[in-house]
Design a protein around this motif. Structure first.
Motif, PDB file in Angstrom:
ATOM      1  N   ILE A 253      -1.937  -3.969   5.274  1.00 35.69           N
ATOM      2  CA  ILE A 253      -2.089  -4.865   4.133  1.00 35.69           C
ATOM      3  C   ILE A 253      -0.953  -5.857   4.237  1.00 35.69           C
TER       4      ILE A 253
ATOM      5  N   THR B  69      -1.961   1.816   7.508  1.00 42.85           N
ATOM      6  CA  THR B  69      -2.172   0.840   6.443  1.00 42.85           C
ATOM      7  C   THR B  69      -1.892  -0.564   6.978  1.00 42.85           C
TER       8      THR B  69
ATOM      9  N   CYS C  16      -9.868  -9.362  -0.732  1.00 40.99           N
ATOM     10  CA  CYS C  16     -10.667  -8.301  -0.101  1.00 40.99           C
ATOM     11  C   CYS C  16     -11.969  -8.864   0.450  1.00 40.99           C
TER      12      CYS C  16
ATOM     13  N   GLY D  54       0.795  -1.227   0.000  1.00 45.30           N
ATOM     14  CA  GLY D  54       0.000   0.000   0.000  1.00 45.30           C
ATOM     15  C   GLY D  54       0.822   1.269   0.000  1.00 45.30           C
TER      16      GLY D  54
ATOM     17  N   ALA E  34      -3.066   2.541  -5.739  1.00 46.27           N
ATOM     18  CA  ALA E  34      -3.583   3.774  -5.133  1.00 46.27           C
ATOM     19  C   ALA E  34      -5.077   3.919  -5.405  1.00 46.27           C
TER      20      ALA E  34
ATOM     21  N   ARG F 132     -10.104   1.202   1.000  1.00 47.91           N
ATOM     22  CA  ARG F 132      -8.892   0.956   1.781  1.00 47.91           C
ATOM     23  C   ARG F 132      -9.091  -0.080   2.889  1.00 47.91           C
ATOM     24  N   GLU F 133     -10.177   0.039   3.625  1.00 47.99           N
ATOM     25  CA  GLU F 133     -10.339  -0.816   4.815  1.00 47.99           C
ATOM     26  C   GLU F 133     -10.706  -2.248   4.448  1.00 47.99           C
TER      27      GLU F 133
ATOM     28  N   LEU G 131      -6.972   1.492  -3.165  1.00 46.66           N
ATOM     29  CA  LEU G 131      -7.023   1.957  -1.773  1.00 46.66           C
ATOM     30  C   LEU G 131      -8.006   3.113  -1.630  1.00 46.66           C
ATOM     31  N   GLU G 132      -8.040   3.949  -2.628  1.00 43.79           N
ATOM     32  CA  GLU G 132      -8.984   5.065  -2.648  1.00 43.79           C
ATOM     33  C   GLU G 132     -10.428   4.547  -2.620  1.00 43.79           C
ATOM     34  N   GLU G 133     -10.666   3.451  -3.317  1.00 45.95           N
ATOM     35  CA  GLU G 133     -12.013   2.893  -3.413  1.00 45.95           C
ATOM     36  C   GLU G 133     -12.432   2.200  -2.113  1.00 45.95           C
TER      37      GLU G 133
END
Lengths: 339, 339
Positions: free
Chosen positions: A157, A155, A279, A86, A206, A213-214, A209-211
């Motif tokens: 990941i 982060t 995910c 990440g 990126a 992240r968690e 992660l923007e979409e």
């Protein structure tokens, strides 16, 4: 003074010839202010959060191949290793081990390629080292890059975070790099257009992660050992099982044909520009949509599911004909020196 | 499963054999939590100020020599490159290129040495990479380290900052590493005790900065090319002249004898544990006192002065017999593969 056509031991001496090589070749392409200073180390402004740090050596044979060269691999490989936690890559080191007699023109092609890829990825080579070893003591050129990246403080990941119910996605087709190198090494004339898929993935990551992240637990690029070995490592680190649907695995027809011809399984061949994403299941479709909207992820698909861990570490393939095959990590070595 | 006695191509495949080598050898010695996670990259807590970043590859022949080995060099060399900008080393990467057939027992000695030196220096190997190339395509073992260090925001130490009137100090005796490797390569039985001076210098540098941070302009370790080449680089970068007093140059008698015997000038032979300090003249005595109070600087002396730049880049030696000799940077290559 005329530029020499071949690298000599003098170029690794630390003396005048070294300085001429650095000034006359490296600094013409690699233009960061830190590198130009020729100090023992670079100084970079720090940043909040976490520092991501990674290294890889590249010993690929041949040095130039369809779709890339050792320099492209060396930039993209380290960029991608940073991205898989990440992180956003910010600086590279570059260390060369050159065999005496190596053609300066080839070295220049590699350095130009490194500069072009670093520029395109938006990062700089800030520090470096050059060693020359006597003829016969290396194989032309070995390249090492290390990279520094910027990761947010929280982060999380990791290959150890896959959990039951998670979706397993892949950003594109399998085995493109491995089969390209393999056929080049074997001197095979393969029909179709085999090309390495070497490319940087930090922008894709990126965007992911923007979409969500968690909801992203694992990012991993299936390089040496291929998808199967990488999934086995994740399953073992996370203490879960992973189930993969064979019919969903994206393999380009040219790649499949070449693999058949040589008798290699694309599941064990390397990619250099693809990303496994594990995910939460509800994030799978949005993340697939993000990937498909970008050139580097246009063939993204969901390939499987993380299962409860009655057999932790187990990766199984549900085959097209309804069977089930266990995937083991790569045991031998199908592909010498693919990266 | 019995451990193999020699490295095979399988150990570089990224598959099971690679994992066994990592778990069965590397992680027994290198015990940082980041490395143990076997992720694509390490994550480190960031810090205020500047990030120092450096890399070096080590191709020394022989791998083991009096006073050290390739592993010690690989840790100390990168630690010292960081220290030479005033940074405190915090993490190393370790990338190995191993020739097929290399003895696992030798690899273990090198890894143990790396672990011991990293522990002693107070830093950790946090990320790594291993490649194996076919027999005949490398020379046993090449090691690359990159390092990250922490530097205060306003540290200004650079080879470009020497200014007229500055004092030139050296932390100890010259040429110890270079002559040791040279005689080992030549198979010479030299009387006396030649030993590499490889050692970490970050604690010495920290003590110097504590004493007179604002008055230290240049720190540089005279490695490849030796004192003469390093001073030439500094003189050129800073646009100054440097004058050195021959009678003040510290050379151990054993080293001087061996240099005479082989016909090499100790001014051009490498150190791996010494530091040039260029500082305001009023700081010279206090800094010498600090160095002499530490084991790594007990032979520290003032060797010269930075002069006005009527001939920028010029380094001259005032000889014992009252003459004056210009020192040029190393042109050829007296010492193949000394680091």
């Amino acid at each position: 003074m005329n530029a020499p056509a071949h690298i000599s031991l003098d170029h690794g001496s630390g003396g005048l010839a070294s300085q001429e090589l650095i000034a006359g070749l490296f600094l013409r392409y690699l233009r960061s202010p830190q590198l130009k200073d020729l100090e023992d180390c670079a100084l970079l402004e720090s940043f909040p959060g976490q520092i991501a740090f990674s290294t890889d050596s590249y010993v690929v044979d041949p040095l130039f191949f369809p779709g890339g060269d050792i320099g492209r691999l060396a930039v993209h490989g380290t960029v991608n290793d940073l991205a898989m936690r990440g992180a956003w890559p910010i600086a590279l080191s570059l260390a060369l081990i050159i065999e005496e007699g190596f053609a300066v023109a080839q070295l220049e092609r590699v350095i130009a390629s490194i500069a072009e890829c670093a520029d395109a990825a938006g990062l700089a080579v800030v520090t470096g080292d050059t060693k020359v070893v006597p003829r016969g003591k290396a194989d032309g050129l070995f390249v090492n890059t290390a990279g520094i990246g910027r990761a947010p403080a929280h982060t999380r990941i990791s290959g150890a975070l896959a959990s039951p119910g998670d979706a397993v996605l892949i950003s594109g087709t399998l085995a493109d790099h491995g089969i390209t190198i393999m056929t080049a090494q074997a001197g095979l004339a393969v029909t179709g257009q085999l090309r390495s898929d070497t490319r940087p993935l930090h922008r894709l990551v990126a965007a992911l992660l923007e979409e969500a992240r968690e909801k992203i637990h694992v990012l991993r690029d299936p390089t040496r050992g291929g998808l199967a070995t990488t999934l086995c490592e994740i399953a073992r680190s996370s203490g879960v099982a992973i189930e993969v649907e064979e019919e969903r695995l994206p393999v380009r027809p040219d790649v499949a044909t070449a693999c058949d011809m040589i008798g290699l399984d694309p599941l064990y061949l390397a990619n250099e520009g693809k990303c496994i994403v594990i995910c939460r299941p509800e994030a799978a479709d949005p993340l697939l949509a993000v990937m498909r909207g970008m050139d580097e992820g246009r063939d993204a698909v969901r390939i499987g599911t993380v299962a409860a861990c009655d057999r932790p570490g187990q990766v199984s393939l549900h085959t097209r004909i309804g069977g089930r095959r266990l995937l083991e990590p790569l045991a031998g070595q199908p592909l010498p020196r693919i990266c």
